[in-house]
Design a protein around this motif. Structure first.
Motif, mmCIF file in Angstrom:
data_model
loop_
_atom_site.group_PDB
_atom_site.id
_atom_site.type_symbol
_atom_site.label_atom_id
_atom_site.label_comp_id
_atom_site.label_asym_id
_atom_site.label_seq_id
_atom_site.Cartn_x
_atom_site.Cartn_y
_atom_site.Cartn_z
ATOM 1 N N ALA B 53 0.825 -1.210 0.000
ATOM 2 C CA ALA B 53 0.000 0.000 0.000
ATOM 3 C C ALA B 53 0.861 1.262 0.000
ATOM 4 O O ALA B 53 0.585 2.221 -0.740
ATOM 5 C CB ALA B 53 -0.932 -0.016 1.218
ATOM 6 N N VAL B 54 1.898 1.279 0.804
ATOM 7 C CA VAL B 54 2.788 2.448 0.804
ATOM 8 C C VAL B 54 3.484 2.555 -0.553
ATOM 9 O O VAL B 54 3.600 3.656 -1.116
ATOM 10 C CB VAL B 54 3.827 2.347 1.949
ATOM 11 N N ALA B 56 2.289 1.603 -3.337
ATOM 12 C CA ALA B 56 1.285 2.100 -4.290
ATOM 13 C C ALA B 56 1.239 3.623 -4.262
ATOM 14 O O ALA B 56 1.273 4.287 -5.313
ATOM 15 C CB ALA B 56 -0.086 1.512 -3.962
ATOM 16 N N GLY B 57 1.166 4.187 -3.072
ATOM 17 C CA GLY B 57 1.124 5.651 -2.958
ATOM 18 C C GLY B 57 2.390 6.303 -3.489
ATOM 19 O O GLY B 57 2.344 7.333 -4.171
ATOM 20 N N LEU B 58 3.525 5.712 -3.187
ATOM 21 C CA LEU B 58 4.795 6.246 -3.694
ATOM 22 C C LEU B 58 4.808 6.239 -5.221
ATOM 23 O O LEU B 58 5.210 7.221 -5.860
ATOM 24 C CB LEU B 58 5.958 5.402 -3.163
ATOM 25 N N HIS B 59 4.354 5.145 -5.798
ATOM 26 C CA HIS B 59 4.321 5.037 -7.264
ATOM 27 C C HIS B 59 3.409 6.110 -7.857
ATOM 28 O O HIS B 59 3.772 6.775 -8.836
ATOM 29 C CB HIS B 59 3.851 3.642 -7.667
ATOM 30 N N LEU B 60 2.235 6.298 -7.259
ATOM 31 C CA LEU B 60 1.306 7.306 -7.784
ATOM 32 C C LEU B 60 1.929 8.699 -7.732
ATOM 33 O O LEU B 60 1.694 9.531 -8.609
ATOM 34 C CB LEU B 60 0.004 7.299 -6.988
ATOM 35 N N GLY B 61 2.721 8.921 -6.699
ATOM 36 C CA GLY B 61 3.341 10.230 -6.544
ATOM 37 C C GLY B 61 4.589 10.417 -7.393
ATOM 38 O O GLY B 61 5.242 11.463 -7.317
ATOM 39 N N GLY B 62 4.958 9.406 -8.171
ATOM 40 C CA GLY B 62 6.072 9.566 -9.097
ATOM 41 C C GLY B 62 7.391 8.982 -8.625
ATOM 42 O O GLY B 62 8.413 9.132 -9.300
ATOM 43 N N ALA B 63 7.395 8.310 -7.468
ATOM 44 C CA ALA B 63 8.615 7.676 -6.983
ATOM 45 C C ALA B 63 8.773 6.293 -7.625
ATOM 46 O O ALA B 63 7.888 5.830 -8.352
ATOM 47 C CB ALA B 63 8.572 7.570 -5.465
ATOM 48 N N ALA B 84 -3.752 -3.291 -5.083
ATOM 49 C CA ALA B 84 -2.875 -2.344 -5.794
ATOM 50 C C ALA B 84 -2.541 -2.846 -7.205
ATOM 51 O O ALA B 84 -2.614 -2.085 -8.174
ATOM 52 C CB ALA B 84 -1.588 -2.125 -4.996
ATOM 53 N N TYR B 88 -6.096 -1.983 -9.442
ATOM 54 C CA TYR B 88 -5.674 -0.697 -10.002
ATOM 55 C C TYR B 88 -4.588 -0.822 -11.069
ATOM 56 O O TYR B 88 -4.203 0.173 -11.689
ATOM 57 C CB TYR B 88 -5.227 0.252 -8.879
ATOM 58 N N GLY B 89 -4.080 -2.021 -11.268
ATOM 59 C CA GLY B 89 -3.097 -2.232 -12.339
ATOM 60 C C GLY B 89 -1.761 -1.555 -12.110
ATOM 61 O O GLY B 89 -1.077 -1.214 -13.083
ATOM 62 N N LEU B 90 -1.382 -1.361 -10.858
ATOM 63 C CA LEU B 90 -0.114 -0.672 -10.607
ATOM 64 C C LEU B 90 1.059 -1.645 -10.802
ATOM 65 O O LEU B 90 1.047 -2.759 -10.284
ATOM 66 C CB LEU B 90 -0.086 -0.093 -9.185
#
Lengths: 202, 162
Positions: B53-54, B56-63, B84, B88-90
């Protein structure tokens, strides 16, 4: 926790959040995600439905760490937080100054029909409720607050979105007893792609 | 398998920014080097579901995060990765320690050895197994391939102890 009939109305608390927000990232889930959809949506809104229960605040933590110049607000319920209590420690340890966790505490698993959580007052030895704000404080959040009235929430919402974080505010809300199911806005893959693009390009 | 310095060098070579992790006795030996690295952030979580989950958020933010956990943590974290990666296909990438693969001296009959690969297969994660030193290069190669094709993947690192 207040008695059920004196708790705040979830939609009213979200309406206040919607009124005070400017350019913050707002990530909602479960009950907050269901009700947030009735308000005008912002490109930095993300309704985390479908979710893995208890993980919304962890998604929010990741966004906050990747984007330290934005304020990130993650919204979860008490049942979700109970499912991932360690996340309070993780968030406090990572200590993002730009992160606010809002816990909408209704004492039940609302979206499955209102079953009481193991933390409900009636189920606990001595009948004492758990103060999730105190728990967050003990975990190391920089600022914690428990809010029981709409007047107090109205006066504190904007401040809690701007205080040096991590911030945790626990709002005592009443369980919704009708039309309480989880509700997905649909298109999860497209929505998350749009959200990421907004985060990374604006 | 990897020394700490080798591991950090591999992550830096592919541009990883964050390592989201729960340690085991092998992965934990890499922590000091991860913490000393200027261009990597080690995010310690309390349970492995949080890690996906963390990330996922990092990826969305461009990390560019990786999840670093033991296979037992993979077992625990299934729903978080399902959400995730599949809802959401991450294209998240995991580096997973394969407990008791090289020997079972500390946990004879370790059932982690039985379930790891079937579970990775069930979650439809393209996995490369790194069980000999000559295969270490495959971790970075697999990451680059997955990243280029925007799909999730796993490097499964053989371990000998719990």
């Amino acid at each position: 926790m207040n008695e059920p009939n004196s708790r705040m109305d979830l939609v009213s608390t979200l309406r206040i959040l919607h009124e005070v927000r400017t350019d913050e990232v707002i990530i909602t889930s479960m009950g907050s995600g269901r009700e947030w959809q009735q308000f005008k949506q912002h490109p930095l809104d993300f309704v985390h439905v479908p979710s893995s229960m208890g993980q919304t605040q962890s998604w929010g933590l990741g966004v906050a760490l990747a984007q330290p110049t934005r304020r990130v607000v993650a919204c979860c319920g008490d049942g979700s937080l109970l499912m991932n209590l360690g996340s309070l420690v993780t968030i406090a340890n990572a200590a993002p100054p730009n992160f606010t966790l809002l816990v909408f505490d209704n004492g039940v698993y609302e979206v499955t029909g209102g079953q009481s959580t193991p933390a409900s007052t009636a189920k606990r030895l001595m009948g004492r409720s758990i103060n999730l704000a105190s728990l967050a404080e003990e975990c190391g959040f920089r600022h914690t607050e428990r809010i029981t009235t709409l007047d107090k929430w109205r006066s504190r919402a904007d401040i809690l979105l701007n205080l040096l974080g991590p911030v945790c505010a626990v709002l005592d809300v009443a369980p919704q007893t009708e039309d309480y199911s989880v509700r997905s806005p649909g298109r999860p893959k497209e929505r998350v792609r749009e959200f990421a693009e907004t985060l990374q390009t604006t | 398998m990897f020394t700490a310095d080798e591991f950090v060098t591999e992550l830096r070579s592919v541009g990883i920014t964050h390592v989201v992790s729960v340690p085991d006795s092998t992965l934990g030996e890499w922590y000091p080097a991860l913490q000393e690295s200027d261009d990597l952030s080690l995010i310690q979580v309390c349970r492995e579901g949080e890690a996906w989950a963390v990330a996922a958020g990092l990826h969305l933010g461009g990390a560019a995060p990786v999840v670093l956990i033991q296979c037992t943590g993979l077992f625990e974290s299934g729903d978080a990765l399902r959400n995730a990666i599949h809802d959401y296909g991450l294209p998240l990438f995991g580096i997973i320690g394969y407990r008791s693969y090289l020997n079972q001296s500390s946990i004879p009959g370790d059932t982690a050895r039985i379930f790891t690969e079937p579970i990775l297969s069930a979650w439809q994660l393209d996995t490369v197994l790194i069980d000999t030193p000559d295969k270490k290069v495959r971790m970075a190669e697999h990451y680059r391939t997955c990243r280029a094709e925007e799909r999730p993947g796993v490097a499964l690192i053989a371990e000998g102890r719990a």
